[in-house]
Design a protein around this motif. Structure first.
Motif, mmCIF file in Angstrom:
data_model
loop_
_atom_site.group_PDB
_atom_site.id
_atom_site.type_symbol
_atom_site.label_atom_id
_atom_site.label_comp_id
_atom_site.label_asym_id
_atom_site.label_seq_id
_atom_site.Cartn_x
_atom_site.Cartn_y
_atom_site.Cartn_z
ATOM 1 N N VAL A 128 0.840 -1.208 0.000
ATOM 2 C CA VAL A 128 0.000 0.000 0.000
ATOM 3 C C VAL A 128 0.872 1.253 0.000
ATOM 4 C CG1 VAL A 128 -1.616 1.349 1.401
ATOM 5 C CG2 VAL A 128 -1.989 -1.100 1.076
ATOM 6 N N LYS A 183 0.947 4.258 -2.810
ATOM 7 C CA LYS A 183 0.677 5.657 -2.441
ATOM 8 C C LYS A 183 1.830 6.583 -2.798
ATOM 9 C CE LYS A 183 -2.685 4.955 1.292
ATOM 10 N NZ LYS A 183 -2.977 5.156 2.728
ATOM 11 N N ASP A 222 -4.046 10.832 -6.366
ATOM 12 C CA ASP A 222 -4.378 10.176 -5.097
ATOM 13 C C ASP A 222 -5.688 9.398 -5.183
ATOM 14 O OD1 ASP A 222 -2.081 11.149 -3.990
ATOM 15 O OD2 ASP A 222 -3.020 12.858 -3.004
ATOM 16 N N GLU A 223 -6.651 9.974 -5.905
ATOM 17 C CA GLU A 223 -7.956 9.304 -6.025
ATOM 18 C C GLU A 223 -7.822 7.981 -6.782
ATOM 19 O OE1 GLU A 223 -12.494 10.176 -7.724
ATOM 20 O OE2 GLU A 223 -10.950 11.747 -7.789
ATOM 21 N N LYS A 270 -5.162 6.134 -7.028
ATOM 22 C CA LYS A 270 -4.420 5.187 -6.177
ATOM 23 C C LYS A 270 -5.343 4.569 -5.128
ATOM 24 C CE LYS A 270 -0.018 7.641 -6.664
ATOM 25 N NZ LYS A 270 0.979 8.484 -5.964
ATOM 26 N N GLU A 271 -6.202 5.398 -4.539
ATOM 27 C CA GLU A 271 -7.130 4.880 -3.524
ATOM 28 C C GLU A 271 -8.087 3.859 -4.121
ATOM 29 O OE1 GLU A 271 -7.250 5.186 -0.305
ATOM 30 O OE2 GLU A 271 -5.494 6.492 -0.277
ATOM 31 N N LYS A 272 -8.513 4.073 -5.361
ATOM 32 C CA LYS A 272 -9.399 3.109 -6.007
ATOM 33 C C LYS A 272 -8.686 1.790 -6.249
ATOM 34 C CE LYS A 272 -12.525 6.392 -8.262
ATOM 35 N NZ LYS A 272 -13.010 6.951 -9.551
ATOM 36 N N ILE A 310 -6.222 0.634 -4.387
ATOM 37 C CA ILE A 310 -6.077 0.017 -3.060
ATOM 38 C C ILE A 310 -7.388 -0.638 -2.636
ATOM 39 C CG2 ILE A 310 -5.679 0.507 -0.614
ATOM 40 C CD1 ILE A 310 -3.698 2.693 -1.564
ATOM 41 N N GLU A 311 -8.512 0.000 -2.953
ATOM 42 C CA GLU A 311 -9.819 -0.592 -2.637
ATOM 43 C C GLU A 311 -10.011 -1.922 -3.362
ATOM 44 O OE1 GLU A 311 -12.827 2.273 -3.489
ATOM 45 O OE2 GLU A 311 -12.135 3.708 -1.960
ATOM 46 N N ASN A 313 -7.960 -4.434 -1.624
ATOM 47 C CA ASN A 313 -8.564 -4.791 -0.333
ATOM 48 C C ASN A 313 -9.675 -5.825 -0.466
ATOM 49 O OD1 ASN A 313 -6.839 -3.058 0.954
ATOM 50 N ND2 ASN A 313 -8.355 -1.458 1.329
#
Length: 356
Positions: free
Chosen positions: A84, A88, A97-98, A100-102, A104-105, A108
């Protein structure tokens, strides 16, 4: 003869101890090298998987790369967090950033970090339990709040702290208040913790403070008042006004600081009185509060405080003057007046202002 024998035995024991220490240090160095080599190996494999996830040409291949990454992680939270972090911190184009967060989701959904940390909460030692509490809070795993609450009652101080901090992130008023009340007599510890908890609390800060005020001792009450002053919670203003006019010095200090943070014109009279208090901390706080007001009477009081016998009050007054609507005539009067304290305080602040 006996002395010589004892000396030889003592020397042999020393050599034996040195030898044992050397062996232990050598083994520790080996373990450290093995750990470093393992981490380097993991990082190399992660680099390949993360690059594959980020730059897969099709969604199908990206899904395959995510599955491969999940297999690499294999329930190991350290490997998961390394992956992670690498995503990031990736600086490649096309990934804000958005995005990357998607990614990571999506990772997950296959890795299930909540289950990973929940297992750690059940089976880990006190250190890992505390860490699991914080990570579950970060992941907003509200379904584990009851298990985290159980850890707040732990006799291990660090575990109880981390569990309570996790509940702060979850906005749990009752449990957080009970924890803070349980440490209120440890004044060297609780003061810092109160500041940390209110800063991290995601629920209603006014409700949390009210819950504490119901049962807390005087020290905790003063600490909470000073802590929440920055949040300007109107619901406690009557209590502040009453405390600022009372005879308890510590409570008075806290309440004057709280009223000073508001900077309301209707509090000017209270602050004017406090600016003449015998306690220099109260005078200093009152002067700072008066600097937020734009009245001539407030300016006159702050100017008068430039000649206070206490250096800290003079310094606060000088800093406050620079934030007020002071005329060149007033400034000239201060710098050229007979009050050397006032002049020195103003010069010191003005020099610092010019330097910065």
């Amino acid at each position: 003869m006996k002395i010589e024998l004892l000396s030889v035995i003592g020397l042999l024991l020393c050599l034996l101890i040195i030898g044992i220490e050397y062996i232990l240090l050598y083994r520790l160095a080996e373990l450290q090298d093995e750990h470093t080599a393992r981490n380097d190996n993991i990082r190399r494999r992660l680099d390949i998987h993360v690059e594959g996830v980020l730059y897969a040409p099709t969604e199908g291949s990206r899904n395959a790369e995510i599955t491969a990454l999940a297999d690499e992680i294999n329930g190991d939270f350290t490997v998961y967090e390394m992956a992670v972090k690498e995503i990031k911190e990736h600086q490649g184009s096309g990934f804000d950033d958005e995005a990357k967060e998607k990614l990571i989701e999506r990772i997950n959904t296959q890795v299930d970090p909540v289950a990973m940390y929940a297992k750690m909460l059940d089976e880990g030692d006190v250190y890992h339990k505390g860490y699991a509490c914080r990570r579950l809070a970060d992941l907003e795993a509200m379904e584990y709040r009851d298990k985290i609450k159980e850890c707040v009652d732990s006799k291990d101080r660090d575990l109880a702290y981390n569990a309570a901090m996790a509940l702060c992130q979850m906005g749990d008023v009752y449990e957080v208040a009970e924890y803070l009340l349980s440490i209120e007599n440890d004044t060297q510890y609780s003061g810092r913790i109160v500041n940390e908890f209110f800063a991290q609390f995601t629920g209603d800060r006014e409700e949390l403070a009210a819950k504490l005020f119901e049962k807390c001792n005087k020290y905790m009450k003063c600490t909470v008042i000073k802590t929440i002053a920055q949040y300007k919670i109107d619901g406690f203003r009557n209590m502040y006004i009453e405390g600022a006019s009372g005879n308890d010095t510590q409570l008075k200090i806290a309440c004057v600081k709280a009223l000073a943070a508001f900077g309301y014109p209707e509090d000017e009279q209270i602050l004017q009185i406090a600016a003449g208090d015998k306690d220099w901390v109260i005078r200093s706080s009152a002067v700072r509060g008066l600097s937020l007001l734009k009245t001539q009477s407030a300016l006159n009081t702050v100017k008068h405080a430039l000649g206070d016998k206490e250096w800290w009050v003079r310094q606060t007054a000088a800093q406050s003057i620079t934030r007020m609507d002071i005329s060149p005539k007033d400034l000239e009067e201060i710098l050229g007046g007979y009050d050397r304290f006032a002049a020195d305080a103003m010069k010191n602040v003005l020099y610092k202002t010019v330097d910065t």
